[in-house]
Design a protein around this motif. Sequence first.
Motif, PDB file in Angstrom:
ATOM      1  N   LYS A 107       0.983  -1.522  -0.174  1.00  0.00           N
ATOM      2  CA  LYS A 107      -0.238  -0.066   0.167  1.00  0.00           C
ATOM      3  C   LYS A 107       0.741   1.708  -0.004  1.00  0.00           C
ATOM      4  O   LYS A 107       1.820   1.437   1.050  1.00  0.00           O
ATOM      5  CB  LYS A 107      -0.874  -0.319   0.466  1.00  0.00           C
ATOM      6  CG  LYS A 107      -2.196  -1.140   1.535  1.00  0.00           C
ATOM      7  CD  LYS A 107      -3.093  -0.808   2.559  1.00  0.00           C
ATOM      8  CE  LYS A 107      -4.255   0.059   2.275  1.00  0.00           C
ATOM      9  NZ  LYS A 107      -5.146  -0.306   3.774  1.00  0.00           N
ATOM     10  N   VAL A 114       4.098   0.211   1.856  1.00  0.00           N
ATOM     11  CA  VAL A 114       4.107  -0.321   3.236  1.00  0.00           C
ATOM     12  C   VAL A 114       3.385  -1.655   2.770  1.00  0.00           C
ATOM     13  O   VAL A 114       2.779  -1.837   2.045  1.00  0.00           O
ATOM     14  CB  VAL A 114       2.899   0.052   4.370  1.00  0.00           C
ATOM     15  CG1 VAL A 114       3.170  -0.705   5.126  1.00  0.00           C
ATOM     16  CG2 VAL A 114       2.850   1.151   4.512  1.00  0.00           C
ATOM     17  N   GLU A 116       2.454  -4.969   4.104  1.00  0.00           N
ATOM     18  CA  GLU A 116       1.198  -5.238   4.555  1.00  0.00           C
ATOM     19  C   GLU A 116       1.204  -6.845   4.660  1.00  0.00           C
ATOM     20  O   GLU A 116       0.684  -7.426   3.806  1.00  0.00           O
ATOM     21  CB  GLU A 116       0.286  -5.142   4.992  1.00  0.00           C
ATOM     22  CG  GLU A 116      -0.302  -3.094   5.151  1.00  0.00           C
ATOM     23  CD  GLU A 116      -0.935  -2.314   5.564  1.00  0.00           C
ATOM     24  OE1 GLU A 116      -2.339  -3.259   5.232  1.00  0.00           O
ATOM     25  OE2 GLU A 116      -1.503  -1.709   6.116  1.00  0.00           O
ATOM     26  N   ASN A 117       1.926  -7.577   5.745  1.00  0.00           N
ATOM     27  CA  ASN A 117       1.259  -9.117   5.777  1.00  0.00           C
ATOM     28  C   ASN A 117       0.408  -9.368   6.972  1.00  0.00           C
ATOM     29  O   ASN A 117       1.093  -9.424   8.183  1.00  0.00           O
ATOM     30  CB  ASN A 117       2.781 -10.043   6.278  1.00  0.00           C
ATOM     31  CG  ASN A 117       3.743  -9.603   4.905  1.00  0.00           C
ATOM     32  OD1 ASN A 117       2.934 -10.344   3.336  1.00  0.00           O
ATOM     33  ND2 ASN A 117       5.009  -9.781   4.753  1.00  0.00           N
ATOM     34  N   THR A 141       0.743  -9.990  12.135  1.00  0.00           N
ATOM     35  CA  THR A 141       0.526  -8.924  11.380  1.00  0.00           C
ATOM     36  C   THR A 141       1.830  -8.238  11.183  1.00  0.00           C
ATOM     37  O   THR A 141       2.263  -8.247  12.096  1.00  0.00           O
ATOM     38  CB  THR A 141      -0.285  -7.420  11.798  1.00  0.00           C
ATOM     39  OG1 THR A 141      -0.062  -7.439  12.682  1.00  0.00           O
ATOM     40  CG2 THR A 141      -1.850  -8.393  11.240  1.00  0.00           C
ATOM     41  N   LEU A 143       3.572  -5.381   9.366  1.00  0.00           N
ATOM     42  CA  LEU A 143       3.562  -4.276   8.447  1.00  0.00           C
ATOM     43  C   LEU A 143       5.751  -3.737   8.428  1.00  0.00           C
ATOM     44  O   LEU A 143       6.454  -3.570   9.752  1.00  0.00           O
ATOM     45  CB  LEU A 143       3.374  -3.497   8.584  1.00  0.00           C
ATOM     46  CG  LEU A 143       1.385  -3.505   9.465  1.00  0.00           C
ATOM     47  CD1 LEU A 143       1.334  -3.969  10.159  1.00  0.00           C
ATOM     48  CD2 LEU A 143       1.181  -2.275   8.540  1.00  0.00           C
ATOM     49  N   ILE A 168       2.191   3.326  11.308  1.00  0.00           N
ATOM     50  CA  ILE A 168       2.019   1.713  10.303  1.00  0.00           C
ATOM     51  C   ILE A 168       1.116   1.027  12.184  1.00  0.00           C
ATOM     52  O   ILE A 168       0.411  -0.058  11.630  1.00  0.00           O
ATOM     53  CB  ILE A 168       2.956   1.192  10.175  1.00  0.00           C
ATOM     54  CG1 ILE A 168       4.801   1.091  11.465  1.00  0.00           C
ATOM     55  CG2 ILE A 168       3.725   2.036   8.764  1.00  0.00           C
ATOM     56  CD1 ILE A 168       5.811   0.541  10.983  1.00  0.00           C
ATOM     57  N   GLU A 171      -2.553   1.655  12.062  1.00  0.00           N
ATOM     58  CA  GLU A 171      -2.589   1.257  10.277  1.00  0.00           C
ATOM     59  C   GLU A 171      -2.653  -0.537  10.712  1.00  0.00           C
ATOM     60  O   GLU A 171      -3.969  -1.102  10.059  1.00  0.00           O
ATOM     61  CB  GLU A 171      -1.908   1.225   9.174  1.00  0.00           C
ATOM     62  CG  GLU A 171      -1.941   0.154   7.790  1.00  0.00           C
ATOM     63  CD  GLU A 171      -3.779   0.576   7.447  1.00  0.00           C
ATOM     64  OE1 GLU A 171      -4.211  -0.060   6.900  1.00  0.00           O
ATOM     65  OE2 GLU A 171      -3.954   1.680   7.119  1.00  0.00           O
ATOM     66  N   ASP A 172      -1.954  -1.225  11.316  1.00  0.00           N
ATOM     67  CA  ASP A 172      -1.584  -2.381  12.126  1.00  0.00           C
ATOM     68  C   ASP A 172      -3.673  -2.413  12.785  1.00  0.00           C
ATOM     69  O   ASP A 172      -4.557  -3.405  12.688  1.00  0.00           O
ATOM     70  CB  ASP A 172      -1.305  -2.769  12.675  1.00  0.00           C
ATOM     71  CG  ASP A 172      -1.300  -4.038  13.671  1.00  0.00           C
ATOM     72  OD1 ASP A 172      -1.193  -5.338  13.013  1.00  0.00           O
ATOM     73  OD2 ASP A 172      -1.690  -4.727  14.986  1.00  0.00           O
ATOM     74  N   ILE A 175      -6.125  -2.594  10.283  1.00  0.00           N
ATOM     75  CA  ILE A 175      -5.959  -4.127  10.108  1.00  0.00           C
ATOM     76  C   ILE A 175      -6.968  -5.418  10.636  1.00  0.00           C
ATOM     77  O   ILE A 175      -8.299  -5.608  10.592  1.00  0.00           O
ATOM     78  CB  ILE A 175      -5.380  -4.906   9.443  1.00  0.00           C
ATOM     79  CG1 ILE A 175      -4.290  -4.257   8.218  1.00  0.00           C
ATOM     80  CG2 ILE A 175      -4.938  -6.040   9.465  1.00  0.00           C
ATOM     81  CD1 ILE A 175      -2.963  -4.259   8.252  1.00  0.00           C
TER      82      ILE A 175
END
Length: 194
Positions: A107, A114, A116-117, A141, A143, A168, A171-172, A175
């Motif tokens: 993203k 970033v 993201e997994n 997660t 990032l 980040i 963002e986590d 998610i």
Amino acid sequence: VFDSLKSNGEQMRALSVMNNQVSFTISDYKGWENTWSTAKRAIDAVLSFLIIENSIKRIHINYLNRFYFDGPINEADISALLKKNSYFAANAFNSRGLWHNHHGFFKSSKSGDVLENININVLDREDIDSIARCRAVDIMTSLRLDLDNPIERSDDMILRIEEELSCIHNEDKNILIEILEESVVSRIPNLTWG
């Protein structure tokens, strides 16, 4: 640099410095403000005496959230925890057995790209004190922010690291809100859109 252990011998927190990486690990998460406060002191102390010839080009944050089902393994229902959405293989919700789902994508952010997994493991665990084998879901997660403008050596280096990590981290949280059922999200303190 240091390793702090719990009374049972498990790692509580650790700071390590390797060739091109400074890493802080904490196993007893008490919220972002408390965790970052502890990590910031440790990382800032290391940055103050390290000779950094290169800039910081990447910031990475990892979380493991573990959920246990209360009840018999054969009655564990993943849909009570996770929303059916594009992060998961559709047939995962039909399985009463163990499964793994890996989802990763890039993203764009204001500071760079970033990665993201999101890794979901449904497994049976036996490592809970005084509790028989039970079904668990691990949500891992990760990032990784690749910075467009690297962080250069300066007096405000830790402030920029804090700013990027906070972004980040938020963002986590987003998610988790996207993948967890609302009834679960409402029971987790401070889990709100970042």
